[in-house]
Design a protein around this motif. Structure first.
Motif, mmCIF file in Angstrom:
data_model
loop_
_atom_site.group_PDB
_atom_site.id
_atom_site.type_symbol
_atom_site.label_atom_id
_atom_site.label_comp_id
_atom_site.label_asym_id
_atom_site.label_seq_id
_atom_site.Cartn_x
_atom_site.Cartn_y
_atom_site.Cartn_z
ATOM 1 N N GLY A 1 0.810 -1.213 0.000
ATOM 2 C CA GLY A 1 0.000 0.000 0.000
ATOM 3 C C GLY A 1 0.843 1.263 0.000
ATOM 4 N N ILE A 2 0.155 2.391 -0.140
ATOM 5 C CA ILE A 2 0.809 3.699 -0.215
ATOM 6 C C ILE A 2 0.568 4.433 1.085
ATOM 7 C CG2 ILE A 2 0.967 5.855 -1.509
ATOM 8 C CD1 ILE A 2 -0.273 4.402 -3.882
ATOM 9 N N ASP A 3 1.639 4.996 1.631
ATOM 10 C CA ASP A 3 1.502 5.747 2.879
ATOM 11 C C ASP A 3 0.583 6.949 2.677
ATOM 12 O OD1 ASP A 3 2.636 7.996 4.886
ATOM 13 O OD2 ASP A 3 2.869 5.973 5.719
ATOM 14 N N GLU A 4 -0.265 7.199 3.669
ATOM 15 C CA GLU A 4 -1.238 8.275 3.549
ATOM 16 C C GLU A 4 -0.577 9.652 3.434
ATOM 17 O OE1 GLU A 4 -5.185 9.918 5.948
ATOM 18 O OE2 GLU A 4 -4.082 8.143 6.652
ATOM 19 N N SER A 5 0.613 9.807 3.988
ATOM 20 C CA SER A 5 1.292 11.097 3.966
ATOM 21 C C SER A 5 1.738 11.499 2.569
ATOM 22 C CB SER A 5 2.499 11.069 4.904
ATOM 23 O OG SER A 5 3.438 10.085 4.471
ATOM 24 N N VAL A 6 1.924 10.545 1.661
ATOM 25 C CA VAL A 6 2.376 10.873 0.295
ATOM 26 C C VAL A 6 1.284 10.668 -0.731
ATOM 27 C CG1 VAL A 6 4.751 10.297 0.852
ATOM 28 C CG2 VAL A 6 3.270 8.541 -0.110
ATOM 29 N N ARG A 7 0.119 10.171 -0.287
ATOM 30 C CA ARG A 7 -0.933 9.852 -1.244
ATOM 31 C C ARG A 7 -1.472 11.095 -1.939
ATOM 32 N NH1 ARG A 7 -5.389 6.625 1.608
ATOM 33 N NH2 ARG A 7 -3.507 5.508 2.248
ATOM 34 N N ALA A 8 -1.565 12.208 -1.188
ATOM 35 C CA ALA A 8 -2.136 13.422 -1.770
ATOM 36 C C ALA A 8 -1.231 14.032 -2.832
ATOM 37 C CB ALA A 8 -2.412 14.451 -0.672
ATOM 38 N N THR A 9 0.080 13.779 -2.761
ATOM 39 C CA THR A 9 1.032 14.368 -3.721
ATOM 40 C C THR A 9 1.573 13.327 -4.684
ATOM 41 O OG1 THR A 9 2.871 14.016 -2.174
ATOM 42 C CG2 THR A 9 1.697 16.112 -2.033
ATOM 43 N N LEU A 10 0.899 12.193 -4.785
ATOM 44 C CA LEU A 10 1.448 11.081 -5.561
ATOM 45 C C LEU A 10 1.555 11.402 -7.045
ATOM 46 C CD1 LEU A 10 2.432 8.215 -4.951
ATOM 47 C CD2 LEU A 10 0.173 7.375 -5.564
ATOM 48 N N PHE A 11 0.631 12.224 -7.577
ATOM 49 C CA PHE A 11 0.621 12.520 -9.009
ATOM 50 C C PHE A 11 1.398 13.789 -9.340
ATOM 51 C CE2 PHE A 11 -3.096 9.818 -8.458
ATOM 52 C CZ PHE A 11 -2.938 8.915 -9.494
#
Length: 533
Positions: free
Chosen positions: A458-468
């Protein structure tokens, strides 16, 4: 909405993520509307309503004060006139008593008609002769002019009027309210005379005046509110123009591109408060337009610089790679450290070439180029891309879940292949060996939905918003086994949004889903011609 790489996109994404994570009451939904179920049921206290309410309250207060004062003054003057009539009635009664022969009658209290059966006495007049000791007898004049005796209990009410020379208001049973005056009778020692006039007419006139004032005040309030509504609406019409202009500006695409902010408020008179507001709003729009123009020019310079730099870097990078390959093909023996250095130069030149190509692609996509729209079979792209990913990552479990029929979308074949390749490469690079990756394709209404699902960490929530975002990496949450430029997912979003689609990610430990939605191609009869943007 902002896209990856746009100014303010990262901050906006972080704020949205924080709002969702904390359950903020100020969070807004995808349409920007407040998340409040009671909002549609509220009646906002607009400025118009407040002004009308204030006007109505002032009118009611003024009407109430005027009405109360008017009724009080009228009632007081009417009672004063009645008291004057009462004095006249007493004077006529005294004249009648003083004209009697001495010693008549033997019992004055037995003859109340003596002061009533005289000319000038009004109908409804009450009279009582109260001796110092003995029974009080009282009578009254009927509407027909007859004099009748009062019952003893009502006679006692008259007898209780104090002898102070001042009129008093009394209640005489069912006969109603009266104004009574009691005086000592000098001709008959020990006898008081009490006369009273009815207040019924005065009370009726006062009530009629109060009712009339109330009706007139209510009618005036309705008329004032009607006229006030029209006047307030005309006075606030400039504010409504400001609101309409602000609404139109809020619907303009100000996030990117060359913005022509030509909206302005029509100002009739800039000397008024509302006129000054409109003028200030126009100056603000002019300032915003200048700032947006400067921002766009700056972004265009950056895009041109990136495109030009990427284009210029391709040639020296190709030369470096070529010389490194040529040196390795040299027939002579080279030391091991030199061979290692040349291999690293070659691999890094390949990596830099890929980075430059990605930057050049993003710069061209920002300028609206690099896309050729046509009919593309997304199912074939999925099958081919999964086959390539299986060859590149045999240690992963790859599978395809797609319909048997073709799924045609309107887009660019090469770029859509690159989108899927980047998503599958992302799953391959950032998940451990043995991870199951499924490429699922479905048709939902008039859109094609493509999902890349893996059961990795899975992807850490702290970087999910800036993933793109560009140069964003998820290394902190996913195991990394190969280098990454951090531009793969940025290219995915740029390509998908350029083809009027959307891309999203949902992740939790054991399941990560990248979802891409694209509009389906129109029916074959309306097949579009491929046009380069």
């Amino acid at each position: 909405m902002t896209r990856p790489g746009d100014p303010g996109h990262a901050a906006a994404s972080r704020e949205a993520s924080a709002a969702v994570a904390t359950g903020s009451t100020g969070a807004v939904d995808a349409l920007g509307a407040p998340d409040d179920e009671d909002a549609p049921h509220r009646h906002p206290w607009t400025l118009r309503r407040r002004l009308l309410l204030i006007v109505a309250a002032l009118l009611v207060a003024v009407s109430a004060v005027v009405g109360l004062v008017s009724v009080a003054v009228f009632h007081s003057s009417s009672v004063a006139r009645l008291d004057a009539n009462l004095d006249s009635t007493i004077s006529r009664a005294n004249l009648a008593i003083s004209g009697q022969p001495p010693g008549f009658p033997g019992d004055p209290s037995a003859a109340p008609s003596l002061v009533l059966n005289i000319p000038g006495q009004e109908a409804g007049t009450l009279a009582a002769l109260v001796p110092a000791d003995g029974e009080t007898r009282a009578g009254y004049i009927t509407e027909s002019g007859r004099v009748l005796d009062l019952p003893a209990d009502l006679a006692e009410v008259l007898a209780a009027v104090p002898t102070d020379g001042e009129p008093h208001s009394i209640r005489v049973g069912e006969l109603g309210d009266y104004r009574a005056l009691a005086l000592e009778q000098t001709d008959w020692e020990g006898v008081r005379i009490v006369l009273a006039l009815p207040l019924a007419e005065v009370n009726a006139d006062s009530s009629q005046l109060a009712l009339t004032i109330t009706i007139v005040a209510l009618a005036g309030l309705v008329v004032a509110l009607g006229l006030g509504s029209v006047i307030v609406a005309r006075a606030l019409s400039p504010l409504e123009r400001v609101t309409a202009t602000a609404q139109r500006v809020s619907e303009l695409p100000l996030d990117r591109g060359d913005v022509a902010l030509a909206e302005r408020v029509d100002v009739d008179d800039d000397g008024t408060e509302v006129g000054r507001l409109g003028s200030a709003f126009n100056r603000m729009l002019g300032h915003v337009a200048s700032a947006l123009t400067a921002r766009e020019q700056s972004e265009q310079k950056v895009r041109r610089f990136v495109a030009d730099a990427s284009h210029e870097l391709r040639t020296p990078l190709a030369s470096i790679r070529g010389y490194a390959e040529l040196t390795r093909l040299h027939g002579g023996e080279l030391p091991d450290d030199v061979v290692h250095a040349l291999s690293r130069i070659e691999s890094e030149s390949l990596r830099m070439t890929g980075l430059v190509e990605d930057l050049l692609l993003l710069a061209r996509l920002d300028e609206g180029r690099e896309l050729v729209h046509g009919r593309v079979d997304l199912r074939a792209i999925v099958v081919d891309a999964v086959g390539d990913a299986q060859a590149a990552g045999p240690d992963h479990d790859w599978s395809v879940d797609a319909p048997d029929d073709d799924v045609e979308v309107s887009g660019d074949d090469a770029r859509l292949r690159q989108v899927l390749a980047n998503l599958l490469a992302n799953a391959r690079v950032h998940t451990p060996a043995g991870t199951e990756v499924v490429a699922r394709l479905r048709v939902i209404g008039d859109r094609a939905r493509l999902e890349v699902v893996d059961d990795g960490p899975g992807i850490d929530e702290s970087v999910r918003a800036t993933l793109f975002e560009r140069f964003a990496r998820g290394d902190a949450s996913r195991s990394r086994r190969a280098g990454s430029t951090g531009l793969g997912l940025a290219i995915v979003r740029a390509v998908v949004e350029a083809q009027h689609g959307t891309v999203e990610v949902a992740s939790e430990p054991g399941r990560t889903v990248f979802t891409v939605e694209l509009p389906l191609a129109p029916a074959p009869s309306g097949r579009p011609v491929a046009v380069a943007e």
